[in-house]
Design a protein around this motif. Structure first.
Motif, short mmCIF file in Angstrom:
data_model
loop_
_atom_site.label_atom_id
_atom_site.label_comp_id
_atom_site.label_asym_id
_atom_site.label_seq_id
_atom_site.Cartn_x
_atom_site.Cartn_y
_atom_site.Cartn_z
N LYS A 350 0.83 -1.20 0.00
CA LYS A 350 0.00 0.00 0.00
C LYS A 350 0.87 1.25 0.00
O LYS A 350 0.61 2.21 -0.73
CB LYS A 350 -0.92 0.00 1.22
CG LYS A 350 -1.89 1.16 1.25
CD LYS A 350 -2.83 1.05 2.44
CE LYS A 350 -3.82 2.22 2.45
NZ LYS A 350 -4.75 2.13 3.61
N ARG A 353 2.44 1.63 -3.38
CA ARG A 353 1.47 2.10 -4.39
C ARG A 353 1.15 3.57 -4.17
O ARG A 353 1.03 4.34 -5.13
CB ARG A 353 0.20 1.26 -4.32
CG ARG A 353 -0.82 1.69 -5.37
CD ARG A 353 -1.96 0.71 -5.54
NE ARG A 353 -2.84 1.15 -6.59
CZ ARG A 353 -2.66 0.93 -7.88
NH1 ARG A 353 -1.60 0.25 -8.26
NH2 ARG A 353 -3.51 1.37 -8.79
N LEU A 354 0.99 3.98 -2.90
CA LEU A 354 0.71 5.38 -2.63
C LEU A 354 1.85 6.27 -3.11
O LEU A 354 1.62 7.42 -3.52
CB LEU A 354 0.49 5.59 -1.13
CG LEU A 354 -0.82 5.04 -0.56
CD1 LEU A 354 -0.84 5.20 0.96
CD2 LEU A 354 -2.02 5.76 -1.18
N TYR A 357 1.36 5.87 -7.27
CA TYR A 357 0.08 5.97 -7.97
C TYR A 357 -0.79 7.04 -7.33
O TYR A 357 -0.76 7.26 -6.11
CB TYR A 357 -0.65 4.63 -7.98
CG TYR A 357 -0.04 3.61 -8.90
CD1 TYR A 357 -0.45 3.49 -10.22
CD2 TYR A 357 0.98 2.76 -8.45
CE1 TYR A 357 0.12 2.56 -11.07
CE2 TYR A 357 1.55 1.82 -9.29
CZ TYR A 357 1.11 1.73 -10.60
OH TYR A 357 1.69 0.81 -11.44
N ASP A 358 -1.59 7.68 -8.16
CA ASP A 358 -2.54 8.68 -7.70
C ASP A 358 -3.72 7.98 -7.03
O ASP A 358 -4.31 7.07 -7.60
CB ASP A 358 -3.02 9.53 -8.89
CG ASP A 358 -4.05 10.55 -8.49
OD1 ASP A 358 -3.74 11.38 -7.63
OD2 ASP A 358 -5.17 10.49 -9.02
N THR A 359 -4.05 8.41 -5.82
CA THR A 359 -5.08 7.72 -5.05
C THR A 359 -6.48 7.93 -5.63
O THR A 359 -7.34 7.06 -5.50
CB THR A 359 -5.06 8.19 -3.59
OG1 THR A 359 -5.18 9.62 -3.55
CG2 THR A 359 -3.76 7.78 -2.91
N GLY A 362 -6.09 6.30 -9.70
CA GLY A 362 -5.38 5.04 -9.90
C GLY A 362 -4.32 5.10 -10.97
O GLY A 362 -3.67 4.09 -11.27
N ASN A 365 1.47 8.47 -10.74
CA ASN A 365 1.57 9.86 -10.29
C ASN A 365 2.81 10.53 -10.88
O ASN A 365 3.49 9.98 -11.76
CB ASN A 365 1.58 9.94 -8.77
CG ASN A 365 2.76 9.20 -8.16
OD1 ASN A 365 3.67 8.77 -8.86
ND2 ASN A 365 2.76 9.03 -6.86
#
Length: 783
Positions: A350, A353-354, A357-359, A362, A365
């Protein structure tokens, strides 16, 4: 446990006679030492038997023309019996699954080995004299091979190897002595001595190795006991598989970790247990392939994380294990420890991914986009190709966010991301930079035409209507692109170049794609200098106001003026509001400039006739300032202007913005007696319910509808009629904007508009011209 033993490191100091097995040393349990030394003796027993029989057949073939067949057959029978005898002795010695071997059994093995050697003496002493020199040399070669093999394979029985060497080499020396070949006799003697010495050293080294191995095994048993205690007092668990990878000795904690009973998993292949429902399909995760490879190669592994597919959920194990061998060196399986790391693994995934990737959408980023662009630039340098970078800014998204709220805006961004993702090919990555800005990284653009093609597709697809929470929304996209390595050799430079091209697209009204050009740097510098000048414009008194007349549609008498901001800079000259207003918004200068306009307009209006009103445009940023009502009161008080002579013009986006602050502020302004005008009604995302809650003085009809009605467009005519009817029913007035011709004036007058504003009655004029207008007492009709 046995009595005190020699340590492996002391084996080199052991007596030679003890190593040979002729006597026991006073120090140490030599019965146990012999068991350690001779455990591997049976490992090559079958190989020795087969080798001897094959070589025996070769000897029979060699002498078949010189020796009677019955003699050769008899000799083969003797050899077979001699080879079988050591097996009997070995089994009777108790060395199988036993850790103590008596010295008498070792001597019996030596005698059995010597017996085999005496049988092999017959071919060179009895058969060879009946043949020639070639047969003698051949049989000697066979005996030499047997001696070398015996020395290597009997290092666990050094005395047996020595006796085998002594008997066969002695027979060879006798045979060549009788043939009168003394040179060969000398060579055989030297060969035999060297072989005996090397055999003894091999035996010593072998004993040292076995003692060390046994010491490690004892330590391993201790570790196993400690691990068992560890399993009983900790959350981790032990696991063990046999040579076929089947689970054995499954502990209750291991079974609990996989959510099954011990009886269910006992005997199940470990890889099948981990694969779960994926086992039948064969689509196994990479972590399981790694584990299977380690098990196949019989390699130790540590902290190997594998994905486990249970019956109801997926979780992660961390496994460590080492291969196991029995006393004979036979592989027996693996044993190790495992733990459930699902929680930490999911947290790590998590976090990873944060970070990349843009929360909300998805999409990758900014970090991942810049990494991808960096890789693309490096590939271009290596392969002399082109890459591309596109920056995308959504048109009119701010209006959606302001009028319908951030929740709708977020859902709109999610739909935009889905459309962008659907346009991407294998060499393209789209991501979100932040806000309503997106980007595309293209690894290979060929001749550059692909950038233009994908930009056109993006603009077209993103401009299609969206359905969000029962709202039909229309936005667009502006794009700026740059080519690597032409427009930049670094990530920062290429992104800056695409950003400048995007500025050009936004300045041209949006919905366009521009490719970076070198002169855009000069435009950007000009914009930067203009922004600096704009920040100082207030203190340098570079702003002025122009006033455009508003007349009564029926009598054509002058009823009001709308205050319009103008900026004249010594360097840039007269700057169009279309240029400096967006710049002021970006620089967050709208509030101080708007407050200056409000104060100056009130001071000018107080010099006009008492029936003349002044209209001032108010931005959303001003309205949402906590002290805006105080600012209005202050402007009226300083100028001495009655509140009824001031009218504030707002757009739908102002009072429809999420939250109730706008409505509360407008109600307080109305309570002062100040008029309110709703500008550009019908061009945004109208919420008619607000019109019944806020008592607007005037609704202004946008010039696009006025021009459309003059052309006979039924939609524009219907909209104007509807606005007029609604305003009349709510007790509000209507003002038609942008009337430039007599025909347009007649049309809007016929449609019922109460007031008209436009070039037909007058262009914006300076405050001094307005003063002269009233001092001359001229007619209030403007043509």
């Amino acid at each position: 446990m046995s009595k005190t033993k020699h340590s492996p490191s002391a084996a080199r100091d052991l007596p030679v006679m003890a190593i040979l097995g002729l006597r026991d040393s006073a120090d140490g349990d030599w019965d146990h030492f012999r068991a350690i030394q001779y455990t591997g003796l049976a490992r090559y027993s079958n190989l020795r038997v087969v080798t001897n029989l094959v070589l025996g057949l070769m000897v029979c073939q060699l002498f078949s023309g010189f020796v009677p067949l019955w003699q050769l057959a008899g000799w083969m029978a003797m050899l077979g019996a001699a080879l079988f005898f050591p097996t009997i002795v070995y089994r009777q010695s108790g060395m199988v699954n036993h850790d103590h071997v008596a010295r008498r059994f070792v001597l019996q093995l030596v005698a059995a080995t010597s017996l085999i050697a005496f049988v092999w003496c017959i071919p060179i002493l009895v058969f060879a004299p009946l043949a020639g020199d070639l047969e003698l040399a051949t049989v000697w070669t066979i005996l030499a091979a047997l001696v070398v093999a015996g020395t290597l394979l009997l290092n666990a029985l050094p005395l047996g190897a020595f006796m085998f060497n002594l008997v066969l080499m002695s027979a060879s020396i006798v045979a060549y002595w009788q043939a009168g070949n003394m040179v060969t006799v000398g060579a055989i003697t030297s060969f035999s001595i060297l072989l005996a010495l090397s055999g003894f050293e091999n035996a010593r080294g072998y004993l040292m190795f076995k003692l060390s191995e046994h010491g490690l095994a004892e330590k391993d048993e201790v570790v196993s006991l400690l691990l068992r205690e560890f399993e009983e007092g900790d959350a981790d668990w032990l696991w063990q598989i046999d040579s076929a990878r089947r689970i054995i000795n499954a502990s209750p904690r291991f079974a609990f970790a996989v959510g099954r009973e011990v009886s269910e998993i006992e005997g199940m292949p470990l890889t099948q247990l981990i694969a779960g429902k994926l086992w039948e399909g064969g689509n196994l995760p990479p972590s399981l392939h790694i584990l299977s490879d380690k098990l196949t190669k019989r390699e130790s592994f540590s902290n190997l994380v594998v994905k486990v597919h249970g019956a109801d959920k997926t979780f992660w194990w961390e496994l460590s294990a080492s291969p196991r061998y029995d006393d004979n060196g036979t592989f027996t399986g693996f044993r190790g420890v495992g733990s459930d790391v699902t929680e930490s693994r999911e947290s790590a995934e998590k976090i990873a991914r944060l970070a990349r990737y843009d929360t909300l959408t998805g999409l990758p980023n900014r970090l991942q986009l810049t990494e991808a662009l960096d890789r693309a630039l490096k590939e271009c340098e290596q392969w002399n190709c082109r890459c591309g970078f596109l920056m995308i800014d959504l048109d009119r998204f701010k209006s959606v966010n302001d009028t319908l709220g951030h929740l709708v805006g977020d859902r709109l961004l999610a739909q935009v991301s889905l459309r962008l993702r659907s346009l991407m090919g294998k060499d393209e990555m789209c991501g979100r930079l932040g806000g309503d800005e997106f980007a595309v990284v293209m690894r290979d653009t060929g001749d550059g035409q692909r950038i233009g093609d994908i930009a056109e597709r993006i603009i077209d697809v993103l401009s299609q209507p969206y359905e969000v929470d029962q709202h039909t929304l229309f936005i667009g996209a502006s794009i700026g692109s740059a080519h690597g390595l032409r427009d930049g050799r670094t990530v920062e430079t290429l992104m800056r170049s695409a950003d400048l091209a995007l500025y050009r697209s936004k300045d041209e009204g949006g919905g366009r794609h521009n490719v970076y050009e070198p002169q855009l740097h000069s435009h950007a510098e000009e914009r930067r200098v203009m922004e600096m000048a704009l920040r100082k414009a207030l203190e340098k008194d570079e702003f002025t106001l122009a006033f455009q007349p508003v007349v009564d549609a029926g009598s054509e008498s002058l009823v009001a003026f709308e205050a319009l901001l103008r900026w004249h800079n010594p360097e840039f000259g007269q700057v169009s509001p279309a240029r400096f207003i967006p710049l002021a918004e970006d620089a967050r200068l709208v509030v101080p400039i708007g407050n200056w306009v409000l104060h100056r307009a009130c001071r000018e209006a107080v010099t006009w006739p008492a029936n003349m009103r002044v209209a001032v445009n108010v931005s959303a940023e001003q309205l949402y300032e906590p002290d805006f009502v105080d600012t209005v009161v202050e402007a009226l008080s300083e100028a001495g202007l009655p509140p009824q002579r001031l009218e504030l013009e707002v757009t739908e986006s102002v009072f429809l913005r999420e939250g109730s602050r706008a409505g509360e502020t407008l109600d307080r302004i109305l309570a002062l007696g100040v008029g309110l005008s709703l500008d550009d009604f019908g061009t945004g995302y109208s919420a008619l319910g607000y019109l019944s809650k806020t008592r607007f003085t005037t609704i202004k009809v946008d010039r696009s509808f006025v021009q459309g009605a003059a052309r006979g467009a039924q939609e524009s005519i219907a909209i104007i009629r509807a606005v007029v009817a609604m305003a009349d029913s709510l007790g509000m007035s209507t003002t038609a904007e942008g009337a430039e011709t007599e025909h347009e004036v007649q049309v809007v007058r016929k449609l019922g508009c109460k007031k008209i504003q436009g070039y037909y009655y007058g262009r914006p004029m300076m405050a001094s011209d307005v003063g002269e207008l009233f001092s001359d007492d001229r007619s209030a009709i403007y043509g």
